[in-house]
Design a protein around this motif. Structure first.
Motif, PDB file in Angstrom:
ATOM      1  N   GLU A   1      45.201  20.310  46.329  1.00  0.00           N
ATOM      2  CA  GLU A   1      46.039  19.207  47.140  1.00  0.00           C
ATOM      3  C   GLU A   1      47.029  18.896  47.236  1.00  0.00           C
ATOM      4  O   GLU A   1      48.041  18.632  48.075  1.00  0.00           O
ATOM      5  CB  GLU A   1      44.975  18.180  46.188  1.00  0.00           C
ATOM      6  CG  GLU A   1      43.629  18.054  46.933  1.00  0.00           C
ATOM      7  CD  GLU A   1      42.717  19.218  45.849  1.00  0.00           C
ATOM      8  OE1 GLU A   1      41.363  18.715  46.450  1.00  0.00           O
ATOM      9  OE2 GLU A   1      42.897  19.450  45.031  1.00  0.00           O
ATOM     10  N   ARG A   2      48.170  19.516  45.879  1.00  0.00           N
ATOM     11  CA  ARG A   2      48.974  19.568  45.544  1.00  0.00           C
ATOM     12  C   ARG A   2      49.982  20.528  47.265  1.00  0.00           C
ATOM     13  O   ARG A   2      50.518  19.681  47.598  1.00  0.00           O
ATOM     14  CB  ARG A   2      49.197  20.341  44.578  1.00  0.00           C
ATOM     15  CG  ARG A   2      51.005  20.026  43.682  1.00  0.00           C
ATOM     16  CD  ARG A   2      51.266  20.952  43.259  1.00  0.00           C
ATOM     17  NE  ARG A   2      52.430  21.206  42.051  1.00  0.00           N
ATOM     18  CZ  ARG A   2      53.076  19.975  42.110  1.00  0.00           C
ATOM     19  NH1 ARG A   2      52.274  19.027  41.764  1.00  0.00           N
ATOM     20  NH2 ARG A   2      54.316  19.822  41.595  1.00  0.00           N
TER      21      ARG A   2
ATOM     22  N   ARG B   1      58.080  18.944  47.446  1.00  0.00           N
ATOM     23  CA  ARG B   1      57.403  18.385  46.822  1.00  0.00           C
ATOM     24  C   ARG B   1      56.223  17.488  45.929  1.00  0.00           C
ATOM     25  O   ARG B   1      57.611  16.265  45.585  1.00  0.00           O
ATOM     26  CB  ARG B   1      58.299  19.031  45.437  1.00  0.00           C
ATOM     27  CG  ARG B   1      57.606  19.509  44.530  1.00  0.00           C
ATOM     28  CD  ARG B   1      58.337  20.220  43.564  1.00  0.00           C
ATOM     29  NE  ARG B   1      58.141  21.439  42.529  1.00  0.00           N
ATOM     30  CZ  ARG B   1      58.105  21.521  40.881  1.00  0.00           C
ATOM     31  NH1 ARG B   1      59.031  21.576  41.109  1.00  0.00           N
ATOM     32  NH2 ARG B   1      57.524  21.959  40.102  1.00  0.00           N
ATOM     33  N   PRO B   2      55.414  17.236  45.864  1.00  0.00           N
ATOM     34  CA  PRO B   2      54.866  15.889  45.132  1.00  0.00           C
ATOM     35  C   PRO B   2      55.491  15.481  43.790  1.00  0.00           C
ATOM     36  O   PRO B   2      56.389  16.050  43.332  1.00  0.00           O
ATOM     37  CB  PRO B   2      53.172  15.772  44.978  1.00  0.00           C
ATOM     38  CG  PRO B   2      52.900  17.617  45.819  1.00  0.00           C
ATOM     39  CD  PRO B   2      54.415  17.945  45.547  1.00  0.00           C
TER      40      PRO B   2
ATOM     41  N   HIS C   1      47.093  17.777  34.948  1.00  0.00           N
ATOM     42  CA  HIS C   1      48.509  17.296  36.113  1.00  0.00           C
ATOM     43  C   HIS C   1      47.634  16.125  37.109  1.00  0.00           C
ATOM     44  O   HIS C   1      46.781  15.879  36.742  1.00  0.00           O
ATOM     45  CB  HIS C   1      47.942  19.114  37.715  1.00  0.00           C
ATOM     46  CG  HIS C   1      48.178  20.449  36.542  1.00  0.00           C
ATOM     47  ND1 HIS C   1      49.786  20.402  36.306  1.00  0.00           N
ATOM     48  CD2 HIS C   1      47.620  21.344  36.035  1.00  0.00           C
ATOM     49  CE1 HIS C   1      50.083  21.619  35.940  1.00  0.00           C
ATOM     50  NE2 HIS C   1      49.317  22.279  35.995  1.00  0.00           N
TER      51      HIS C   1
ATOM     52  N   ARG D   1      49.550  18.124  49.611  1.00  0.00           N
ATOM     53  CA  ARG D   1      50.288  16.966  49.335  1.00  0.00           C
ATOM     54  C   ARG D   1      51.911  17.208  50.101  1.00  0.00           C
ATOM     55  O   ARG D   1      52.402  17.170  50.562  1.00  0.00           O
ATOM     56  CB  ARG D   1      50.535  16.602  48.586  1.00  0.00           C
ATOM     57  CG  ARG D   1      51.520  15.087  48.500  1.00  0.00           C
ATOM     58  CD  ARG D   1      50.975  14.035  48.531  1.00  0.00           C
ATOM     59  NE  ARG D   1      49.750  13.679  48.339  1.00  0.00           N
ATOM     60  CZ  ARG D   1      48.649  12.314  46.985  1.00  0.00           C
ATOM     61  NH1 ARG D   1      49.904  12.384  46.278  1.00  0.00           N
ATOM     62  NH2 ARG D   1      47.789  12.340  47.208  1.00  0.00           N
TER      63      ARG D   1
ATOM     64  N   LEU E   1      47.513  16.343  40.737  1.00  0.00           N
ATOM     65  CA  LEU E   1      46.374  16.902  41.958  1.00  0.00           C
ATOM     66  C   LEU E   1      45.881  18.373  41.390  1.00  0.00           C
ATOM     67  O   LEU E   1      46.531  19.089  41.220  1.00  0.00           O
ATOM     68  CB  LEU E   1      47.465  17.015  43.061  1.00  0.00           C
ATOM     69  CG  LEU E   1      47.812  15.605  43.317  1.00  0.00           C
ATOM     70  CD1 LEU E   1      49.077  15.481  44.253  1.00  0.00           C
ATOM     71  CD2 LEU E   1      47.211  15.148  43.833  1.00  0.00           C
TER      72      LEU E   1
ATOM     73  N   ARG F   1      53.060  14.153  37.218  1.00  0.00           N
ATOM     74  CA  ARG F   1      52.204  13.490  36.441  1.00  0.00           C
ATOM     75  C   ARG F   1      52.792  12.937  35.727  1.00  0.00           C
ATOM     76  O   ARG F   1      54.266  13.552  34.871  1.00  0.00           O
ATOM     77  CB  ARG F   1      51.619  13.679  35.778  1.00  0.00           C
ATOM     78  CG  ARG F   1      50.133  12.920  35.151  1.00  0.00           C
ATOM     79  CD  ARG F   1      49.456  14.002  34.895  1.00  0.00           C
ATOM     80  NE  ARG F   1      48.242  13.399  33.955  1.00  0.00           N
ATOM     81  CZ  ARG F   1      46.664  12.931  34.475  1.00  0.00           C
ATOM     82  NH1 ARG F   1      47.097  14.219  35.274  1.00  0.00           N
ATOM     83  NH2 ARG F   1      46.155  12.488  33.575  1.00  0.00           N
TER      84      ARG F   1
END
Length: 155
Positions: A139-140, A150-151, A133, A143, A135, A154
């Protein structure tokens, strides 16, 4: 009128009623002071470039040992908030009354060994998680909250 020391159920507070701090706590406080001093000194060395890791204004280049160390620590640094919160929760469960209540029952060597073992586990799990992943979990979440979405996965 009565004097304040004779009013109420705890009429007189004797100086002998004050419980002295156990020696173990004083030893831990002293060790914590030395540890914080060492961390501060290490940060100063890294920022000044005198450590040979290439940071700061010293212009030193990282050797192979420093590069390997940095590569092992990097995944844990990329998910530092997750690791910090995990350490806080696990150690609180181990040492407080919410869990095993081991505070004051185990020696400093056992505490140090347990924390180093847990940190080694965190380094291994951080490397595994960061290989899959972009993050860490917290951290996800952070973010997603700050970006209101949603971030990106990858890539």
């Amino acid at each position: 009128m009565k004097h304040p020391e004779t009013i109420g159920p705890t009429a007189a507070i004797e100086p002998a009623a004050v419980v002295p701090r156990p020696h173990r706590i004083v030893e831990v406080d002293a060790l914590r002071g030395f540890a914080l001093c060492g961390i501060f000194l290490a940060n100063v060395l890294v920022m000044s470039g005198l450590d040979g890791l290439g940071g700061g204004g010293g212009g030193g280049s990282a050797g192979p040992t420093a590069s390997r160390l940095a590569a092992r620590l990097a995944p844990a640094g990329r998910m530092a908030l997750t690791n910090y919160l995990a350490q806080s929760v696990v150690m609180a469960l181990v040492f407080t009354g919410y869990g095993a209540a081991l505070y004051g029952r185990v020696g400093a060597a056992a505490v140090l060994g347990g924390t180093l073992l847990f940190y080694g586990f965190q380094l291994a799990s951080s490397a595994w998680l960061m290989s899959r992943h972009r993050l860490g979990p917290v951290e996800r979440l952070l973010r997603a909250v700050t970006l209101w979405g949603r971030p990106a996965p990858r890539g």
